[in-house]
Write a protein that holds these residues in place. Structure first.
Motif, PDB file in Angstrom:
ATOM      1  N   VAL A  65       1.026  -1.247  -0.112  1.00 53.67           N
ATOM      2  CA  VAL A  65      -0.094  -0.054   0.288  1.00 53.67           C
ATOM      3  C   VAL A  65       0.912   1.371   0.210  1.00 53.67           C
ATOM      4  N   GLY A  66       2.045   1.182   0.381  1.00 55.84           N
ATOM      5  CA  GLY A  66       3.040   2.412   0.380  1.00 55.84           C
ATOM      6  C   GLY A  66       3.160   2.876  -0.907  1.00 55.84           C
ATOM      7  N   LYS A  67       3.470   2.045  -1.754  1.00 55.65           N
ATOM      8  CA  LYS A  67       3.835   2.392  -3.258  1.00 55.65           C
ATOM      9  C   LYS A  67       2.176   2.839  -3.870  1.00 55.65           C
ATOM     10  N   LEU A  68       1.291   1.876  -3.625  1.00 53.55           N
ATOM     11  CA  LEU A  68       0.070   2.469  -4.279  1.00 53.55           C
ATOM     12  C   LEU A  68      -0.446   3.869  -3.599  1.00 53.55           C
ATOM     13  N   SER A  69      -0.042   4.245  -2.420  1.00 56.56           N
ATOM     14  CA  SER A  69      -0.931   5.464  -1.965  1.00 56.56           C
ATOM     15  C   SER A  69       0.204   6.611  -2.479  1.00 56.56           C
ATOM     16  N   ASP A  70       1.232   6.426  -3.076  1.00 56.36           N
ATOM     17  CA  ASP A  70       2.164   7.472  -3.690  1.00 56.36           C
ATOM     18  C   ASP A  70       1.567   7.518  -4.889  1.00 56.36           C
ATOM     19  N   ARG A 190      -4.530  10.996  -9.384  1.00 57.68           N
ATOM     20  CA  ARG A 190      -3.804   9.717  -9.701  1.00 57.68           C
ATOM     21  C   ARG A 190      -2.477  10.483 -10.623  1.00 57.68           C
ATOM     22  N   LYS A 191      -1.370   9.757 -10.303  1.00 52.16           N
ATOM     23  CA  LYS A 191      -0.078  10.218 -10.906  1.00 52.16           C
ATOM     24  C   LYS A 191      -0.213   9.464 -12.281  1.00 52.16           C
ATOM     25  N   LYS A 192      -0.280  10.120 -13.531  1.00 48.29           N
ATOM     26  CA  LYS A 192      -0.682   9.358 -14.645  1.00 48.29           C
ATOM     27  C   LYS A 192       0.490   8.699 -15.206  1.00 48.29           C
ATOM     28  N   LYS A 193       1.548   8.892 -15.039  1.00 46.76           N
ATOM     29  CA  LYS A 193       2.945   8.257 -15.298  1.00 46.76           C
ATOM     30  C   LYS A 193       3.367   7.116 -14.664  1.00 46.76           C
ATOM     31  N   GLU A 194       2.890   6.840 -13.612  1.00 49.87           N
ATOM     32  CA  GLU A 194       2.983   5.707 -12.501  1.00 49.87           C
ATOM     33  C   GLU A 194       2.071   4.417 -13.030  1.00 49.87           C
ATOM     34  N   ARG A 249      13.970  -3.916 -13.919  1.00 49.47           N
ATOM     35  CA  ARG A 249      13.495  -3.913 -15.169  1.00 49.47           C
ATOM     36  C   ARG A 249      12.024  -3.052 -15.448  1.00 49.47           C
ATOM     37  N   VAL A 250      11.355  -2.921 -14.302  1.00 50.61           N
ATOM     38  CA  VAL A 250      10.108  -2.375 -14.592  1.00 50.61           C
ATOM     39  C   VAL A 250      10.391  -0.682 -14.181  1.00 50.61           C
ATOM     40  N   SER A 251       9.074   0.255 -14.926  1.00 53.18           N
ATOM     41  CA  SER A 251       9.185   1.601 -14.943  1.00 53.18           C
ATOM     42  C   SER A 251       8.869   2.136 -13.687  1.00 53.18           C
ATOM     43  N   SER A 252       7.932   1.422 -12.917  1.00 58.26           N
ATOM     44  CA  SER A 252       7.697   1.940 -11.611  1.00 58.26           C
ATOM     45  C   SER A 252       7.571   0.928 -10.368  1.00 58.26           C
TER      46      SER A 252
END
Length: 535
Positions: A65-70, A190-194, A249-252
């Motif tokens: 959830v830490g990453k999802l909340s970002d 929401r952060k569009k690029k993530e 290897r992943v972008s986010s």
């Protein structure tokens, strides 16, 4: 959100603390209630799973959830956390079997992980690091208050009402917190690029669950070298390497690996790991010493432990105020860890003659040190990382503390069991050798007394043997005395291990933790912050 007026910030903080108190009270209230619950629904063999499932679910949820909340903001997840936790609490209260209760505790754990992760992160959204210390100190004190009132209230409820109310009594509290956060907490776009890192999340979960289970079960349900424990470790190691491979290897990524290039982030989490290991590993065994070695009743032992919690509340509140006022944290962190080492070292010297007052003084030392140091390492991590990583950085602190606590409890449990067995067998052989005409029929009865759990109810145990000849009863009393002294010796080893672990954290703090200026804005780019990053 730091641009909001102070009045609204304070109201939001009160709502967040209400949500945290709701989750923390529901967590601490269960311990004293479980014996009565188990007596009603059965399933004593699954007793530990009621705690284990909550720990597993909350640990996994917090880091994900830490990453999802970002990406999506804190509001959806703290609301979802309260809702899921409330549903879990409601279902716990209607459980008719131990399996149902365990599953519902898992639901509570998922909700609790969301609440704890987003609550501390939300403080970072509302206040810049320079102002954050006092609020995080107050937030930490919420756990202390829950630890004081939860167990006492749980015991009162099961003594005067049906145990279902243990899980239901705070549900209105959760509804109020939900409504307050829904209307007052700002929403963000929401952060569009993530994008969501599904593969990394799966591999991280497969790493954590077997790892936590292996340390929870090793030395208890299974031997350290058993196929079950080795298999769990193997799965965790393979999943960990797959997780690292994926994250590069992943972008986010769900846990950006470049964050570990930040020296303050890495060192703070390592110290948090040692703090969790020493804290959970030592404090968990203190009630065992108070009741089993000192002979204090279960009711009175709660009052002996209470000063630890109260001093922790005072320490965390004062520590937060000092950090906010001075902008300095390293010396304060070292002071807290040093006080903890002194307290645990004092616990190492306790024995069968120790009084409740001595134990209380030791508890005050440990609690004060813990309260001073505990909130600081969340602040150092948040201050040293970019605001876009605030959620994942905050949840990483919780993850490392939880890992430290799980591993610490396991290792110190092995220390206690080994030292207890060695001391008991050595003393018992000397007693048997000094007893003329020792009857072999006593061997089975001695075996019954070899479990330290009997020290928690010595009267009932000795009543069982009251029909034996007086000399046999006297011999068994001596065996109980040996067991009591052996448990004291074993727990001394546990407390010394805890002191050493916290001491390692103190040494790391002194030599490796950089003190960088606390930012006065969440979006401030400071030269000092950039210096915290090393290749």
């Amino acid at each position: 959100m730091e641009h909001l007026e102070m009045r609204r910030k304070v109201i939001i903080m009160i709502s967040i603390m209400a949500a945290m108190l709701f989750a923390a009270l529901n967590q601490t209230i269960v311990g004293t209630s479980l014996p009565r619950i188990i007596a009603d629904i059965g399933g004593i063999e699954y007793y530990s799973w009621i705690f284990t499932i909550f720990m597993l679910a909350s640990s996994v949820t917090a880091i994900l959830v830490g990453k999802l909340s970002d990406i999506y903001g804190r509001k959806p997840f703290i609301l979802l956390g309260i809702a899921v936790f409330s549903v879990g609490s409601l279902l716990c209260g209607v459980s008719h079997s131990i399996i149902q209760l365990i599953l519902c505790r898992g639901i509570q754990g998922f909700g609790g992980g969301m609440i704890m992760s987003t609550a501390f992160t939300a403080v970072g959204d509302l206040f810049p690091p320079r102002e954050r210390g006092k609020w995080q100190g107050i937030m930490s004190s919420v756990f202390g208050l829950a630890s004081v009132f939860g167990p006492t209230l749980g015991g009162y409820i099961v003594d005067h009402f049906h145990w279902h109310w243990v899980f239901w009594i705070f549900l209105p509290f959760g509804l109020v917190a939900f409504a307050a956060i829904y209307f007052l907490f700002p929403s963000v776009d929401r952060k569009k690029k993530e994008s969501i890192d599904y593969a990394g999340s799966i591999f991280l979960t497969i790493t954590m669950v077997p790892l936590l289970l292996s340390f929870t079960w090793a030395g208890n349900q299974y031997d350290w070298v058993s196929p079950q424990i080795i298999g769990l470790f193997a799965v965790a190691i393979v999943a960990f390497f797959l997780f690292i491979f994926t994250e590069k290897r992943v972008s986010s990524p769900v846990l950006p690996l470049e964050m570990f290039n930040n020296r303050v982030f890495t060192v703070s989490n390592i110290i948090g790991f040692f703090l969790g290991a020493g804290m959970f590993g030592s404090i968990m065994y203190m009630p065992f010493f108070i009741q089993g070695v000192m002979g204090t009743s279960a009711t009175k032992s709660g009052f002996v432990m209470m000063p630890l919690t109260l001093s922790m509340v005072a320490g965390s509140t004062i520590s937060g105020q000092i950090v906010t006022k001075t902008g300095k944290y390293k010396k304060l962190a070292m002071l807290g860890l040093f006080i903890m080492v002194c307290g645990m070292s004092s616990m190492h010297f306790m024995d069968t003659e120790t009084t409740n007052m001595t134990a209380i003084l030791n508890m005050i030392l440990v609690g004060a040190g813990l309260g001073i140091a505990f909130p600081i390492f969340t602040l150092t991590v948040q201050n040293a990382t970019e605001h876009k990583y605030l959620g994942v950085a905050t949840s990483s602190v919780q993850l490392f503390r939880q890992l430290g606590g799980t591993i610490g409890v396991s290792i110190m449990g092995s220390v206690m069991n080994n030292q207890l067995a060695d001391r008991f067998n050595e003393k018992l052989q000397k007693l048997i050798a000094a007893t003329p005409n020792f009857p072999k029929s006593m061997t089975g009865k001695i075996h019954e007394l070899a479990n330290p759990q009997v020290l928690l109810n010595q009267g009932a145990v000795m009543k069982k043997f009251s029909s034996l000849p007086p000399e046999s009863v006297m011999f068994l009393k001596k065996v109980l005395g040996i067991l009591r002294e052996s448990l004291s010796h074993a727990l001394n080893g546990v407390f010394l291990t805890g002191a050493v672990v916290i001491g390692l954290g103190l040494v790391i703090t002194f030599f490796f933790l950089q003190e960088i200026p606390l930012r006065t804005s969440n979006h401030e780019k400071t030269e000092a912050a950039s210096k915290s990053e090393t290749a």
